[in-house]
Motif scaffolding. Structure first.
Motif: not given
Length: 373
Positions: A204-208, A338-342, A352-354
Protein backbone atom coordinates in the motif's frame (compact mmCIF):
# COMPACT_ATOMS: atom_id res chain seq x y z
CA UNK A 1 11.61 -14.44 -37.24
CA UNK A 2 14.58 -14.76 -39.61
CA UNK A 3 17.84 -13.64 -38.07
CA UNK A 4 20.63 -11.75 -39.78
CA UNK A 5 23.99 -10.51 -38.60
CA UNK A 6 22.75 -6.93 -38.26
CA UNK A 7 19.53 -5.55 -36.85
CA UNK A 8 18.05 -2.66 -38.83
CA UNK A 9 16.67 -0.21 -36.26
CA UNK A 10 14.21 2.59 -36.85
CA UNK A 11 14.04 5.40 -34.30
CA UNK A 12 10.58 6.88 -33.82
CA UNK A 13 10.80 10.41 -32.48
CA UNK A 14 13.79 12.64 -33.22
CA UNK A 15 13.66 14.88 -30.18
CA UNK A 16 16.49 15.13 -27.66
CA UNK A 17 16.61 11.48 -26.58
CA UNK A 18 15.49 10.00 -29.88
CA UNK A 19 18.14 11.85 -31.87
CA UNK A 20 20.78 10.85 -29.29
CA UNK A 21 19.86 7.18 -29.67
CA UNK A 22 19.81 7.55 -33.46
CA UNK A 23 23.30 9.07 -33.52
CA UNK A 24 24.65 6.31 -31.28
CA UNK A 25 23.31 3.73 -33.71
CA UNK A 26 24.53 5.61 -36.77
CA UNK A 27 27.98 6.04 -35.24
CA UNK A 28 28.38 2.28 -34.82
CA UNK A 29 28.33 2.27 -31.03
CA UNK A 30 25.99 -0.73 -30.91
CA UNK A 31 27.51 -3.90 -32.32
CA UNK A 32 25.09 -5.84 -34.49
CA UNK A 33 22.68 -2.94 -34.95
CA UNK A 34 22.52 -0.12 -37.44
CA UNK A 35 20.32 2.93 -37.90
CA UNK A 36 18.07 2.26 -40.88
CA UNK A 37 15.31 4.85 -40.52
CA UNK A 38 14.03 7.78 -38.49
CA UNK A 39 10.52 9.17 -38.22
CA UNK A 40 9.29 12.48 -36.82
CA UNK A 41 6.44 14.80 -37.81
CA UNK A 42 8.86 17.75 -37.76
CA UNK A 43 10.83 18.19 -40.99
CA UNK A 44 13.62 20.06 -39.19
CA UNK A 45 14.16 17.16 -36.78
CA UNK A 46 14.88 14.86 -39.72
CA UNK A 47 17.49 17.06 -41.40
CA UNK A 48 20.36 15.51 -39.43
CA UNK A 49 19.55 12.02 -40.74
CA UNK A 50 19.66 12.46 -44.50
CA UNK A 51 21.75 9.28 -44.84
CA UNK A 52 18.89 6.96 -43.78
CA UNK A 53 15.24 6.49 -44.70
CA UNK A 54 13.11 9.30 -43.25
CA UNK A 55 9.40 9.25 -42.54
CA UNK A 56 7.03 11.94 -41.32
CA UNK A 57 4.66 9.18 -40.20
CA UNK A 58 5.68 6.63 -37.59
CA UNK A 59 3.14 4.18 -39.01
CA UNK A 60 4.82 4.42 -42.42
CA UNK A 61 8.16 3.58 -40.84
CA UNK A 62 6.69 0.62 -38.93
CA UNK A 63 5.07 -0.78 -42.10
CA UNK A 64 7.89 0.12 -44.49
CA UNK A 65 9.79 -3.15 -44.34
CA UNK A 66 12.96 -1.09 -43.88
CA UNK A 67 13.50 -2.08 -40.24
CA UNK A 68 13.61 -5.15 -38.01
CA UNK A 69 13.21 -3.23 -34.77
CA UNK A 70 12.04 0.15 -33.53
CA UNK A 71 13.19 2.37 -30.68
CA UNK A 72 10.26 4.52 -29.55
CA UNK A 73 11.22 7.91 -28.10
CA UNK A 74 8.04 9.95 -28.48
CA UNK A 75 5.82 11.84 -26.01
CA UNK A 76 4.46 9.39 -23.43
CA UNK A 77 0.91 8.83 -24.64
CA UNK A 78 2.21 7.71 -28.04
CA UNK A 79 4.19 4.83 -26.52
CA UNK A 80 1.12 2.62 -26.27
CA UNK A 81 -0.35 2.77 -29.81
CA UNK A 82 3.09 2.76 -31.46
CA UNK A 83 4.27 -0.24 -29.44
CA UNK A 84 1.11 -2.18 -30.16
CA UNK A 85 1.34 -1.44 -33.90
CA UNK A 86 5.02 -2.38 -34.06
CA UNK A 87 4.48 -5.63 -32.16
CA UNK A 88 1.56 -6.54 -34.42
CA UNK A 89 3.81 -5.98 -37.43
CA UNK A 90 6.31 -8.48 -36.05
CA UNK A 91 9.00 -5.97 -35.04
CA UNK A 92 11.25 -6.00 -32.01
CA UNK A 93 10.54 -3.01 -29.76
CA UNK A 94 12.66 -0.94 -27.37
CA UNK A 95 10.64 1.84 -25.73
CA UNK A 96 11.84 4.83 -23.75
CA UNK A 97 10.63 5.29 -20.17
CA UNK A 98 7.97 5.35 -18.96
CA UNK A 99 6.48 2.27 -20.59
CA UNK A 100 3.14 4.11 -20.69
CA UNK A 101 1.34 6.90 -18.87
CA UNK A 102 -0.93 4.65 -16.85
CA UNK A 103 -1.27 1.02 -15.86
CA UNK A 104 -4.23 0.25 -18.14
CA UNK A 105 -2.16 1.26 -21.17
CA UNK A 106 0.72 -0.90 -19.92
CA UNK A 107 -1.69 -3.82 -19.72
CA UNK A 108 -2.79 -3.21 -23.30
CA UNK A 109 0.85 -3.24 -24.44
CA UNK A 110 1.62 -6.45 -22.57
CA UNK A 111 -1.49 -8.04 -24.04
CA UNK A 112 -0.25 -7.13 -27.53
CA UNK A 113 3.12 -8.67 -26.69
CA UNK A 114 1.41 -11.86 -25.55
CA UNK A 115 -0.30 -11.98 -28.99
CA UNK A 116 2.86 -11.17 -30.97
CA UNK A 117 3.17 -12.92 -34.34
CA UNK A 118 6.60 -14.37 -33.55
CA UNK A 119 7.76 -15.84 -30.24
CA UNK A 120 11.21 -14.49 -31.09
CA UNK A 121 10.17 -10.84 -30.87
CA UNK A 122 12.04 -8.89 -28.18
CA UNK A 123 10.30 -6.21 -26.10
CA UNK A 124 12.52 -4.08 -23.86
CA UNK A 125 12.55 -0.74 -22.06
CA UNK A 126 15.25 1.92 -21.80
CA UNK A 127 15.91 1.53 -18.07
CA UNK A 128 19.59 2.35 -18.43
CA UNK A 129 20.21 2.87 -14.72
CA UNK A 130 19.90 -0.88 -14.22
CA UNK A 131 23.43 -0.97 -15.66
CA UNK A 132 24.82 1.37 -12.95
CA UNK A 133 27.37 -0.75 -11.02
CA UNK A 134 26.27 0.74 -7.67
CA UNK A 135 22.69 -0.47 -8.07
CA UNK A 136 23.83 -3.81 -9.47
CA UNK A 137 26.04 -4.34 -6.42
CA UNK A 138 23.29 -3.29 -4.01
CA UNK A 139 20.87 -5.72 -5.65
CA UNK A 140 23.42 -8.52 -5.42
CA UNK A 141 23.97 -7.84 -1.71
CA UNK A 142 20.22 -7.83 -1.01
CA UNK A 143 19.60 -11.02 -2.98
CA UNK A 144 22.54 -12.74 -1.26
CA UNK A 145 20.96 -11.96 2.13
CA UNK A 146 23.83 -9.76 3.31
CA UNK A 147 21.36 -7.23 4.74
CA UNK A 148 19.03 -9.83 6.18
CA UNK A 149 15.33 -9.05 6.17
CA UNK A 150 14.66 -5.52 4.94
CA UNK A 151 13.23 -3.17 7.56
CA UNK A 152 13.22 0.32 6.03
CA UNK A 153 14.07 2.15 2.81
CA UNK A 154 14.43 5.91 2.40
CA UNK A 155 15.24 7.52 -0.93
CA UNK A 156 15.60 11.26 -1.33
CA UNK A 157 16.00 12.21 -5.01
CA UNK A 158 15.69 15.96 -5.15
CA UNK A 159 18.46 16.63 -7.69
CA UNK A 160 16.04 16.59 -10.64
CA UNK A 161 15.98 20.41 -10.77
CA UNK A 162 14.17 21.97 -13.73
CA UNK A 163 13.60 25.65 -14.47
CA UNK A 164 10.41 27.28 -15.73
CA UNK A 165 12.12 27.59 -19.12
CA UNK A 166 12.42 23.80 -19.31
CA UNK A 167 8.67 23.36 -18.95
CA UNK A 168 7.92 26.13 -21.43
CA UNK A 169 10.11 24.46 -24.03
CA UNK A 170 7.29 22.17 -25.22
CA UNK A 171 3.54 22.79 -25.28
CA UNK A 172 2.77 19.18 -24.29
CA UNK A 173 5.17 19.02 -21.38
CA UNK A 174 3.89 19.05 -17.77
CA UNK A 175 0.23 18.84 -18.79
CA UNK A 176 -2.21 16.04 -18.03
CA UNK A 177 -3.23 15.85 -21.69
CA UNK A 178 0.28 16.03 -23.13
CA UNK A 179 2.49 14.18 -20.65
CA UNK A 180 0.14 12.56 -18.16
CA UNK A 181 2.17 13.52 -15.12
CA UNK A 182 5.20 15.40 -13.90
CA UNK A 183 8.30 14.34 -12.01
CA UNK A 184 6.92 10.82 -11.45
CA UNK A 185 6.33 10.24 -15.17
CA UNK A 186 9.30 12.12 -16.59
CA UNK A 187 12.32 12.23 -14.29
CA UNK A 188 11.67 9.61 -11.58
CA UNK A 189 10.63 6.51 -13.60
CA UNK A 190 14.24 5.34 -13.37
CA UNK A 191 14.17 5.66 -9.57
CA UNK A 192 10.79 3.95 -9.31
CA UNK A 193 11.99 1.10 -11.52
CA UNK A 194 15.11 0.69 -9.39
CA UNK A 195 12.98 0.76 -6.24
CA UNK A 196 10.82 -2.18 -7.34
CA UNK A 197 13.83 -3.96 -8.92
CA UNK A 198 15.69 -3.78 -5.61
CA UNK A 199 12.95 -4.07 -3.01
CA UNK A 200 9.84 -5.40 -4.74
CA UNK A 201 6.38 -3.87 -4.78
CA UNK A 202 4.75 -2.53 -1.62
CA UNK A 203 1.31 -3.54 -0.42
CA UNK A 204 0.00 0.00 0.00
CA UNK A 205 1.00 3.63 -0.61
CA UNK A 206 0.00 6.96 0.86
CA UNK A 207 1.42 9.98 -0.94
CA UNK A 208 1.35 13.75 -0.88
CA UNK A 209 1.95 15.49 -4.21
CA UNK A 210 2.43 19.17 -4.87
CA UNK A 211 0.77 19.96 -8.21
CA UNK A 212 2.46 23.04 -9.63
CA UNK A 213 4.13 23.62 -6.28
CA UNK A 214 7.24 25.28 -7.73
CA UNK A 215 6.37 25.81 -11.40
CA UNK A 216 3.44 27.06 -13.43
CA UNK A 217 2.36 23.56 -14.43
CA UNK A 218 -0.66 21.28 -13.96
CA UNK A 219 1.14 18.19 -12.77
CA UNK A 220 3.20 17.11 -9.76
CA UNK A 221 6.61 18.68 -9.19
CA UNK A 222 6.93 17.64 -5.54
CA UNK A 223 6.21 14.22 -3.98
CA UNK A 224 6.54 12.60 -0.56
CA UNK A 225 5.25 9.03 -0.38
CA UNK A 226 5.03 6.39 2.34
CA UNK A 227 5.20 2.70 1.37
CA UNK A 228 4.15 -0.30 3.44
CA UNK A 229 5.18 -3.87 2.63
CA UNK A 230 3.39 -7.09 3.50
CA UNK A 231 6.50 -8.05 5.51
CA UNK A 232 6.11 -4.99 7.73
CA UNK A 233 8.99 -3.13 6.07
CA UNK A 234 8.39 0.54 5.28
CA UNK A 235 9.71 3.06 2.80
CA UNK A 236 9.72 6.78 2.17
CA UNK A 237 10.21 8.19 -1.34
CA UNK A 238 10.85 11.92 -1.82
CA UNK A 239 11.39 13.67 -5.14
CA UNK A 240 10.95 17.08 -6.75
CA UNK A 241 12.10 19.24 -9.67
CA UNK A 242 11.98 22.41 -7.60
CA UNK A 243 14.74 22.02 -5.01
CA UNK A 244 18.30 23.35 -5.20
CA UNK A 245 20.78 22.19 -4.18
CA UNK A 246 19.33 18.72 -4.43
CA UNK A 247 20.15 15.41 -2.79
CA UNK A 248 20.35 11.85 -4.08
CA UNK A 249 20.70 9.49 -1.12
CA UNK A 250 19.33 5.97 -0.78
CA UNK A 251 19.39 4.39 2.68
CA UNK A 252 18.47 0.73 3.11
CA UNK A 253 18.17 -0.75 6.60
CA UNK A 254 17.98 -4.47 7.21
CA UNK A 255 18.30 -6.85 10.11
CA UNK A 256 22.04 -7.16 9.48
CA UNK A 257 22.87 -3.49 9.01
CA UNK A 258 22.47 -0.45 6.82
CA UNK A 259 23.69 0.51 3.36
CA UNK A 260 23.88 4.10 2.13
CA UNK A 261 24.19 4.71 -1.60
CA UNK A 262 25.13 8.21 -2.69
CA UNK A 263 27.63 10.00 -4.89
CA UNK A 264 30.46 8.52 -2.82
CA UNK A 265 29.44 4.94 -3.61
CA UNK A 266 28.22 2.26 -1.21
CA UNK A 267 28.83 2.38 2.55
CA UNK A 268 27.75 -0.71 4.52
CA UNK A 269 27.49 -0.45 8.31
CA UNK A 270 27.17 -4.15 9.11
CA UNK A 271 25.91 -5.55 12.41
CA UNK A 272 28.10 -8.24 13.92
CA UNK A 273 24.89 -10.03 14.97
CA UNK A 274 21.34 -9.63 13.76
CA UNK A 275 19.41 -6.72 15.27
CA UNK A 276 16.40 -8.98 15.88
CA UNK A 277 18.54 -11.46 17.81
CA UNK A 278 20.35 -8.72 19.73
CA UNK A 279 17.07 -7.11 20.81
CA UNK A 280 16.03 -10.37 22.48
CA UNK A 281 19.36 -11.46 23.96
CA UNK A 282 21.27 -8.32 24.95
CA UNK A 283 21.49 -7.45 28.66
CA UNK A 284 22.36 -3.83 27.84
CA UNK A 285 19.48 -1.37 27.75
CA UNK A 286 20.78 1.16 25.26
CA UNK A 287 23.83 -0.18 23.39
CA UNK A 288 23.17 -1.44 19.84
CA UNK A 289 25.11 -4.35 18.30
CA UNK A 290 28.76 -3.81 17.43
CA UNK A 291 29.30 -3.02 13.76
CA UNK A 292 31.83 -3.20 10.96
CA UNK A 293 32.19 -0.18 8.69
CA UNK A 294 32.65 -1.43 5.13
CA UNK A 295 33.21 0.61 1.99
CA UNK A 296 31.82 -1.75 -0.66
CA UNK A 297 34.00 -1.86 -3.78
CA UNK A 298 32.10 -1.14 -6.99
CA UNK A 299 33.43 -1.74 -10.49
CA UNK A 300 33.73 1.26 -12.77
CA UNK A 301 30.66 1.71 -14.94
CA UNK A 302 30.47 2.09 -18.69
CA UNK A 303 30.51 5.60 -20.10
CA UNK A 304 27.16 5.27 -21.88
CA UNK A 305 24.37 3.44 -20.10
CA UNK A 306 21.93 4.07 -22.97
CA UNK A 307 24.27 2.31 -25.36
CA UNK A 308 24.56 -0.57 -22.87
CA UNK A 309 20.79 -1.11 -23.00
CA UNK A 310 20.74 -0.90 -26.81
CA UNK A 311 23.62 -3.37 -26.98
CA UNK A 312 21.75 -5.75 -24.70
CA UNK A 313 18.64 -5.32 -26.88
CA UNK A 314 20.63 -6.24 -30.00
CA UNK A 315 22.29 -9.17 -28.24
CA UNK A 316 18.91 -10.46 -27.06
CA UNK A 317 17.68 -10.47 -30.68
CA UNK A 318 20.82 -11.94 -32.22
CA UNK A 319 22.14 -14.20 -29.45
CA UNK A 320 19.26 -14.78 -27.00
CA UNK A 321 21.02 -12.79 -24.28
CA UNK A 322 18.70 -12.20 -21.28
CA UNK A 323 17.27 -8.69 -21.22
CA UNK A 324 18.51 -6.30 -18.59
CA UNK A 325 15.20 -4.41 -18.65
CA UNK A 326 12.33 -6.46 -20.09
CA UNK A 327 9.35 -4.27 -20.89
CA UNK A 328 7.04 -6.68 -19.05
CA UNK A 329 8.61 -5.30 -15.84
CA UNK A 330 7.94 -1.68 -16.88
CA UNK A 331 4.37 -1.78 -15.58
CA UNK A 332 5.64 -1.75 -11.99
CA UNK A 333 7.21 1.73 -12.06
CA UNK A 334 4.12 3.09 -13.83
CA UNK A 335 1.90 1.52 -11.19
CA UNK A 336 3.93 3.12 -8.40
CA UNK A 337 3.69 6.55 -10.06
CA UNK A 338 -0.05 6.16 -10.69
CA UNK A 339 -0.67 5.02 -7.12
CA UNK A 340 1.15 8.03 -5.66
CA UNK A 341 -0.78 10.50 -7.81
CA UNK A 342 -4.08 8.72 -7.12
CA UNK A 343 -3.42 8.66 -3.38
CA UNK A 344 -2.73 12.38 -3.35
CA UNK A 345 -5.76 13.24 -5.49
CA UNK A 346 -8.11 11.16 -3.34
CA UNK A 347 -6.36 11.80 0.01
CA UNK A 348 -6.50 8.05 0.64
CA UNK A 349 -4.13 5.15 1.09
CA UNK A 350 -4.01 3.12 -2.12
CA UNK A 351 -3.88 -0.67 -1.96
CA UNK A 352 -1.78 -2.49 -4.54
CA UNK A 353 -2.32 -3.90 -7.09
CA UNK A 354 -3.78 -0.60 -8.29
CA UNK A 355 -7.23 -0.61 -9.87
CA UNK A 356 -6.07 0.37 -13.37
CA UNK A 357 -9.56 1.26 -14.61
CA UNK A 358 -10.22 3.56 -11.65
CA UNK A 359 -6.98 5.44 -12.23
CA UNK A 360 -7.61 5.64 -15.99
CA UNK A 361 -10.97 7.25 -15.26
CA UNK A 362 -9.39 9.78 -12.90
CA UNK A 363 -6.72 10.62 -15.46
CA UNK A 364 -9.39 11.06 -18.15
CA UNK A 365 -11.07 13.64 -15.92
CA UNK A 366 -7.78 15.52 -15.53
CA UNK A 367 -7.07 15.34 -19.26
CA UNK A 368 -10.49 16.78 -20.08
CA UNK A 369 -9.66 19.91 -18.09
CA UNK A 370 -6.04 20.10 -19.28
CA UNK A 371 -4.71 22.95 -21.38
CA UNK A 372 -1.61 23.12 -23.57
CA UNK A 373 1.09 25.40 -22.23
Amino acid sequence: MVRSDTIRVGVIGAGHMGSTHARNLRDGKVSGATLAAVSDPGTEALLSFSDVARFASSSELIRSGAVDAVLIATPHYDHTPLTIEALEQGLHVLVEKPLAVHKADCEAMLSAYARRPSRGQVFAEMFNQRTDPRFCKLRALIQAGELGALRRVNWIITDWFRSEAYYKGSSWRATWAGEGGGVLLNQAPHNLDLWQWLFGMPARIHAFCGFGRFHEIEVEDQVTAYFEYASGATGVFVTTTGEAPGTNRLEVAGDMGKIVLDSEGLAFTRNEVSAAEFIKTSLASFSPPAVWHVRVPVAAGGANQHVAIMQNFANAILHDEPLIAPAVEGVHSVELANAMIYSSLTAKTVELPLDSAAYANELARLRAASRAR
